[in-house]
Every structure is written in structure tokens, then in C-alpha cells.
Design a protein around this motif. Structure first.
Motif, PDB file in Angstrom:
ATOM      1  N   PRO A 539      23.790  -7.839  10.766  1.00  0.00           N
ATOM      2  CA  PRO A 539      24.542  -7.412   9.340  1.00  0.00           C
ATOM      3  C   PRO A 539      25.519  -6.377   9.210  1.00  0.00           C
ATOM      4  N   ASP A 540      26.363  -6.574   9.101  1.00  0.00           N
ATOM      5  CA  ASP A 540      27.696  -5.155   9.242  1.00  0.00           C
ATOM      6  C   ASP A 540      26.608  -4.161   8.898  1.00  0.00           C
ATOM      7  N   GLU A 541      25.880  -4.785   7.701  1.00  0.00           N
ATOM      8  CA  GLU A 541      25.585  -3.220   6.444  1.00  0.00           C
ATOM      9  C   GLU A 541      24.492  -2.959   6.233  1.00  0.00           C
ATOM     10  N   PHE A 542      23.391  -2.129   6.390  1.00  0.00           N
ATOM     11  CA  PHE A 542      22.093  -2.560   6.101  1.00  0.00           C
ATOM     12  C   PHE A 542      21.870  -0.997   4.557  1.00  0.00           C
ATOM     13  N   GLU A 543      21.115  -1.420   4.220  1.00  0.00           N
ATOM     14  CA  GLU A 543      20.611  -0.938   3.076  1.00  0.00           C
ATOM     15  C   GLU A 543      19.329  -0.464   2.385  1.00  0.00           C
ATOM     16  N   ILE A 544      18.511   0.843   2.963  1.00  0.00           N
ATOM     17  CA  ILE A 544      16.677   0.812   2.562  1.00  0.00           C
ATOM     18  C   ILE A 544      16.783   0.563   0.818  1.00  0.00           C
ATOM     19  N   VAL A 545      16.329   0.169   0.212  1.00  0.00           N
ATOM     20  CA  VAL A 545      15.770   0.517  -1.021  1.00  0.00           C
ATOM     21  C   VAL A 545      14.491   0.497  -1.671  1.00  0.00           C
ATOM     22  N   GLU A 546      13.978   0.921  -2.425  1.00  0.00           N
ATOM     23  CA  GLU A 546      11.821   0.654  -2.893  1.00  0.00           C
ATOM     24  C   GLU A 546      12.013  -0.774  -3.603  1.00  0.00           C
ATOM     25  N   GLU A 547      13.619  -1.576  -4.035  1.00  0.00           N
ATOM     26  CA  GLU A 547      12.569  -3.152  -4.205  1.00  0.00           C
ATOM     27  C   GLU A 547      13.502  -3.759  -4.564  1.00  0.00           C
ATOM     28  N   PHE A 548      13.941  -5.155  -4.900  1.00  0.00           N
ATOM     29  CA  PHE A 548      14.691  -5.827  -5.303  1.00  0.00           C
ATOM     30  C   PHE A 548      15.110  -5.872  -6.354  1.00  0.00           C
ATOM     31  N   PRO A 549      16.193  -5.862  -7.032  1.00  0.00           N
ATOM     32  CA  PRO A 549      16.200  -6.421  -8.668  1.00  0.00           C
ATOM     33  C   PRO A 549      15.713  -8.296  -8.474  1.00  0.00           C
ATOM     34  N   GLU A 550      15.509  -7.979  -9.680  1.00  0.00           N
ATOM     35  CA  GLU A 550      14.503  -9.382 -10.350  1.00  0.00           C
ATOM     36  C   GLU A 550      15.567 -10.717 -11.455  1.00  0.00           C
TER      37      GLU A 550
END
Ligand code: OOB
Length: 564
Positions: A539-550
């Protein structure tokens, strides 16, 4: 032996091929590779009747060109120039060596080479033997190579000593040690022709038909939408049809000089019109290690290159290059661009700025290839991705219920025809999903079609990222990320990029007990690299998130992630 390999231009003097000859006999019986879905008999009959399938093998086509264009230069690689006659001789000598190692008809051999002249020796020697090359890309690494070797039950693996700082020889040792079917891991030594690989060039074979034109000629890789890449079985008959037609549609002749600037083993570079189209036409192929302007422009200028095939990001580099005026590109007549969508803005610039005709190519390793034609009006060339090769390419554009749509309305592209596979190799479940009961391949592309049959690609249904022509399966990368001890969940999507069209972005949710400060994009990239995968998939970019949109049914909404 190897000292006699004589790289250099054949001077037209003595007989260049010690082992000319073609033993003609009845075709060897057709043997179906297990795990391949055949063309139904009535279709095969129709394609033969209409002259699409001519009952010729790729090796026959190759040696036909060796005879017809003996004194023409076939391949230019740096300072080396190899005539068709010389290439024919090298191929038969290597075929002799490979045959003595026990490689023969039906044996799978994973070929993992960059854009170098020896690629031609290897691939045509395997075709001569009726062995089945499996085409890995140079960018592939241990995970992919191990998978191809074990899935295809390869008998041999052929690679180079090192390339772009990567130690392929070490990989060859690992593969030999961990894949039981691989009896031989052969390493081409670029520094010293006299080492192991060079010794294989011994007594030449006679060219003769060692396989049947209806046999599988090779296994090509699919772009990938699943956890593992799928393998695409193409026959001599079906592939040669696209090659002859592609050479004609792309205007190749024995006067043409084609620059090979994309990865050599990709289906586009093999056949659209690619190296096989060039061989068929007796054209000269100039090898470039990359398509970047500082490499490609001097080669165009020096060898009076008349055509080349690019992916959109490389075409953009050519258009935007600051060194363009320093080189004479006036020999360039045609530029093919395909593999990913070329924007109309960029398409419009090709003719005025590079002084050559643009030819858009929309194809897939599974089969169907579309080209704009060289005589098409500019307005069509810049706005469409072309017309199918064959009148017998059946192209359907359907809605989600499978109902055919009228011209101009975008929908799912389904296709069936004389060179489109009926199923992936050993992939029952995927085949049920990706092929209709009556044999149409569901491409996963969204297109609209005009009254003449020209297609415009408007989107994609399949879960795949097209990173400037290189295809990435999100599922494959998600699975690898999920094996990281700090990661609870992963979702990989394609996000818009000015140059590449799309780039790869990974969203990750960390496990509850993990300190977010201990995980960084740098560390995650390193983790994936250590897993041994092709660089373009990282991946060119990573993003750490709390949860995924559903979505409303509770699935991860990749659309929301793409748009976030
Ligand atoms: C070529 O082959 P693959 O197998 O790597 O990828 C096929 C997919 C298509 O289904 C489509 O999604 C995309 O690549 N694609 C294009 C395109 N050409 C290919 N999408 C938009 N515009 C285009 N011009 O990529 C390939 C095989 C033979 C010839 C050319 C390309």
C-alpha cells in the motif's frame, strides 16, 4: 559451449543456423492439461472453419519467422543485436539443454525474468519443447513465486542471478528447497555466460512439432480479485489468432522497430501486439529496462523506434518529460496505451505533442482485446478504448440481472469468443462465479458500447485495484495484513491518484491491547516486504482507524473508504 553463443549481428556470411530443419509429421495427439476447461467442440469447429485457428503452434510461428526474416535483427538488448537466424539457433540449442534436463511436453516451468534477451531463448525453447511456461512478473517475490510453482506443480523455475538489487539466485535456492515438484531451479548468470545456465546451450535440436496446436501453450496470470492470483490457460491456436490480428491491426511489419518498455512477461507485452506480434511480423524489438523517458527516449532516437506500448502513467511521463526536446522522436509512428484507463485530456495530447498516432488498447489476459484502429478519426481514438479484434468476439453489456442494455448505456461487460478462456486453471469455484453457464467470461468491467461496437470503460465492479496498469487484489493484501499480530482488521481499497489513476490504500483497525504508537506505515510496509510480495502491491498509504464504515447490511463500505 557458451563462448560460441556469439552475441552480435549476423553478418550475412555463412549459414547461421547449424540445425535448420523441420520434421513434419502428424500433429502429436492433443492432451488436455488437467484442470483446464476446454472450448466446446462446436465452438472449436467454428473457429477452425472460419480460419481463426490454423492448427499451428507458437514454435511453428517462431521458426516460420526465423526462416522468413533470418537476416533481420530480432532483438536489441544494450549493445547486443541478435538476428532471427541467431535467435533460432540459440533457441534450439537451449531447447536441447532443457530437454536433456528432462523438461518436455506438458511440464510447467515458472519463468521469472526481466526485459533481457535471454527471455526469448527461454520462452521459445519451452514452446519448442511443448513445455508450459508460467509467466511471473519480475516484480514478483517469494510469496508469489512459491505459490505459482506449487499451484502449477512446476518442474522447473528459471530466473536471473540478480536484478535491481534483488537476489534472485537466493530465491531460486529457497524455491528449490521448499517446493517439492521443482526439480530444477535454473539461474541465468548475466555476468558470466560460462556458468551453469550457459552450459545448457549445447547440441541443437531439430525443430519439430512436439505438441498439438490445441494444447495449452502457457499459463498467464490474472490481474487478481481473489486471495491468490488465478492462472489463465491459453492454447497455441487461440493465442496465435490474437497475435496475427494484433500485428495487422497495429500495423507491424518487418520494417517496424518496437520498443519493449513494459514488463516483458505481461500479457499486454506478450501479445498486444507485443513480442509475439513482432516475431510474427519479423519486426525488430528494442528492449528497455523501463519506460522512463531518460531510458526510452535515447533508445527511440538511436534505433529509430516506430512504435511502443505503454500504460497510462508511463505515457504521462513521456508527455510531461522535460528532456523530450533533447531527443529525436520523429521515427515514432504509433503509441499503444492500455492496461488502465487513459484520460481524454492525456489522450488528446499524444498526437500534437509526441507526433504519433495513439492507439488505445483495452484487453485482459483472459482473452478479449479491443483496439482503436489506426485509421479511426481522432475524436474516436481519444474517447474510446476500441473495438474487439474478432467479429466472433461476442460482447454483451448487461445490467445486474443479466439483461442486455442498449448502446450508450453502461453495464457489466461479458464476453465469449475464439481467444477468451472458458475457465481458469484448476479453479472450480471461481469459475462458477466468473463464467456464465453458457461460457461468457464476466470481466468485472463496466463499459458502454456505441452502435459500431466501440467500448468505453466507465468503471469496475470487481474488487481489484488498477495501479497504473498493475493489478492488485485487495483480498490478497488484506490477508497478509491480518497475519500481523497487532492488526485486528484490514481493508484495502484503491484511491484516486493523479498519475497512477489509482493507488493502494490500507485501512487498519488495531487490536485493543496494541499501543497505536508502536505501529507505523513504515513498519507495516516493512512487514509486507518481508512477507515477500511484489513492490507494486504494498500500500502507498495506511490509515489506522477505530472502526470501518459499514453498509446498511453491515459489511465494510469500501465505497465510503475510497471516498473518505
Ligand atoms: C491487461 O490485462 P490484465 O489481465 O492485466 O488486466 C485486465 C483488466 C481489464 O479487465 C480492465 O479492468 C483493465 O485491466 N484494463 C483497462 C484497460 N486495459 C485493461 N481499463 C481501462 N482502460 C483500458 N484501456 O491489462 C491487458 C491485456 C492485454 C492488452 C492490454 C492490457
Amino acid at each position: 559451449m557458451v563462448e560460441q553463443m556469439q552475441w552480435g549481428v549476423y553478418d550475412g556470411g555463412e549459414e547461421p543456423m547449424p540445425a535448420r530443419g523441420h520434421v513434419v509429421g502428424p500433429h502429436p495427439e492433443h492432451v488436455l492439461l488437467e484442470g483446464v476447461v476446454p472450448f466446446p467442440a462446436e465452438f472449436a469447429e467454428r473457429y477452425r472453419e472460419r480460419g481463426y485457428w490454423k492448427g499451428e503452434t507458437i514454435a511453428d510461428m517462431f521458426f516460420g519467422s526465423v526462416r522468413s526474416f533470418a537476416h533481420n535483427v530480432a532483438v536489441v538488448d544494450g549493445e547486443k543485436e541478435i538476428t532471427y537466424a541467431k535467435l533460432g539457433e540459440r533457441v534450439l540449442r537451449l531447447a536441447g539443454g532443457l530437454s536433456r534436463l528432462g523438461i518436455g511436453r506438458g511440464d510447467r516451468v515458472v519463468v521469472h525474468l526481466p526485459n533481457v534477451a535471454v527471455y526469448f531463448d527461454v520462452v521459445f525453447a519451452l514452446f519448442e519443447l511443448g513445455a508450459i511456461p508460467v509467466f511471473a512478473l519480475q516484480a514478483h517475490r517469494r510469496t508469489e513465486i512459491e505459490y505459482f510453482c506449487s499451484f502449477a506443480q512446476a518442474k522447473a523455475y528459471i530466473t536471473i542471478d540478480s536484478c535491481e538489487g534483488f537476489d534472485h539466485a537466493a530465491l531460486a535456492r529457497e524455491i528449490a528447497a521448499c517446493v517439492p515438484s521443482v526439480e530444477r531451479a535454473l539461474v541465468v548468470d548475466m555476468q558470466d555466460d560460462c556458468r551453469e545456465f550457459g552450459k545448457l546451450y549445447g547440441e541443437p535440436l531439430f525443430h519439430q512439432e512436439r505438441c498439438n496446436p490445441a494444447d495449452v501453450a502457457f499459463l498467464q496470470l490474472s490481474g487478481g480479485t481473489t486471495g491468490k492470483p488465478k492462472l489463465i490457460p491459453r492454447t497455441h491456436d487461440d493465442y496465435l489468432y490474437t497475435i496475427r490480428e494484433s500485428a495487422r491491426i497495429c500495423g507491424l511489419s518487418s520494417e517496424s522497430v518496437h520498443l519493449i518498455a513494459l514488463p516483458i512477461a505481461h500479457n499486454y507485452t506478450m501479445s498486444s501486439p507485443g513480442i509475439l506480434g513482432c516475431v510474427y511480423a519479423g519486426a525488430k524489438m528494442v528492449l528497455a529496462p523501463s519506460g522512463s523517458p531518460d531510458v526510452a527516449f535515447p533508445l527511440i532516437s538511436k534505433h529509430h523506434v516506430t512504435s511502443s506500448s505503454l500504460v497510462p502513467p508511463v505515457a504521462l511521463l513521456w508527455l510531461n518529460s522535460s528532456v523530450r526536446d533533447e531527443w529525436d522522436l520523429s521515427s515514432l509512428q504509433v503509441l499503444q496505451v492500455g492496461g488502465a484507463k487513459l484520460s481524454q485530456e492525456a489522450a488528446r495530447r499524444v498526437k500534437p505533442e509526441l507526433g504519433c498516432t495513439l492507439q488505445q488498447v483495452f484487453g485482459m489476459a483472459e482473452g478479449l482485446v479491443n483496439y482503436t484502429r489506426l485509421s479511426d478519426p481522432e475524436s474516436l481514438v481519444v474517447s474510446s478504448q476500441g473495438l474487439r479484434i474478432s467479429p466472433d468476439d461476442e460482447v454483451r453489456v448487461v445490467d445486474d440481472d443479466g439483461v442486455d442494455l442498449p448502446a450508450g448505456v453502461p453495464g457489466n461487460l461479458l464476453t465469449r469468443g475464439p481467444y477468451t478462456i472458458r475457465g481458469y486453471y484448476c479453479a472450480l469455484e471461481v469459475n462458477e462465479r466468473d463464467f456464465t453457464l453458457d461460457g461468457f467470461y464476466c470481466t468485472g468491467d463496466i463499459v458502454s458500447r456505441d452502435e459500431r461496437g466501440y467500448l468505453t470503460v466507465t468503471g469496475r465492479k470487481k474488487d481489484q485495484i488498477n495501479r497504473g496498469g498493475e493489478k492488485v487484489s485487495p483480498e490478497e493484501i488484506e490477508n497478509l495484513l491480518l497475519s500481523h499480530e497487532a492488526i485486528h482488521d484490514a481493508s484495502v481499497v484503491g484511491v484516486r491518484d493523479e498519475v497512477l489513476g489509482e493507488k493502494v490504500k490500507a485501512f487498519v483497525v488495531l487490536r485493543e491491547d496494541v499501543d497505536p504508537g508502536s505501529v507505523s506505515p513504515f513498519k507495516l510496509k516493512k512487514f509486507l516486504r518481508q512477507k515477500g510480495i511484489a513492490g507494486f502491491k504494498i500500500p502507498d498509504e495506511f490509515e489506522i482507524v477505530e472502526e470501518f464504515p459499514e453498509t446498511f447490511v453491515g459489511k465494510t463500505s469500501k465505497r465510503a473508504q475510497r471516498e473518505s
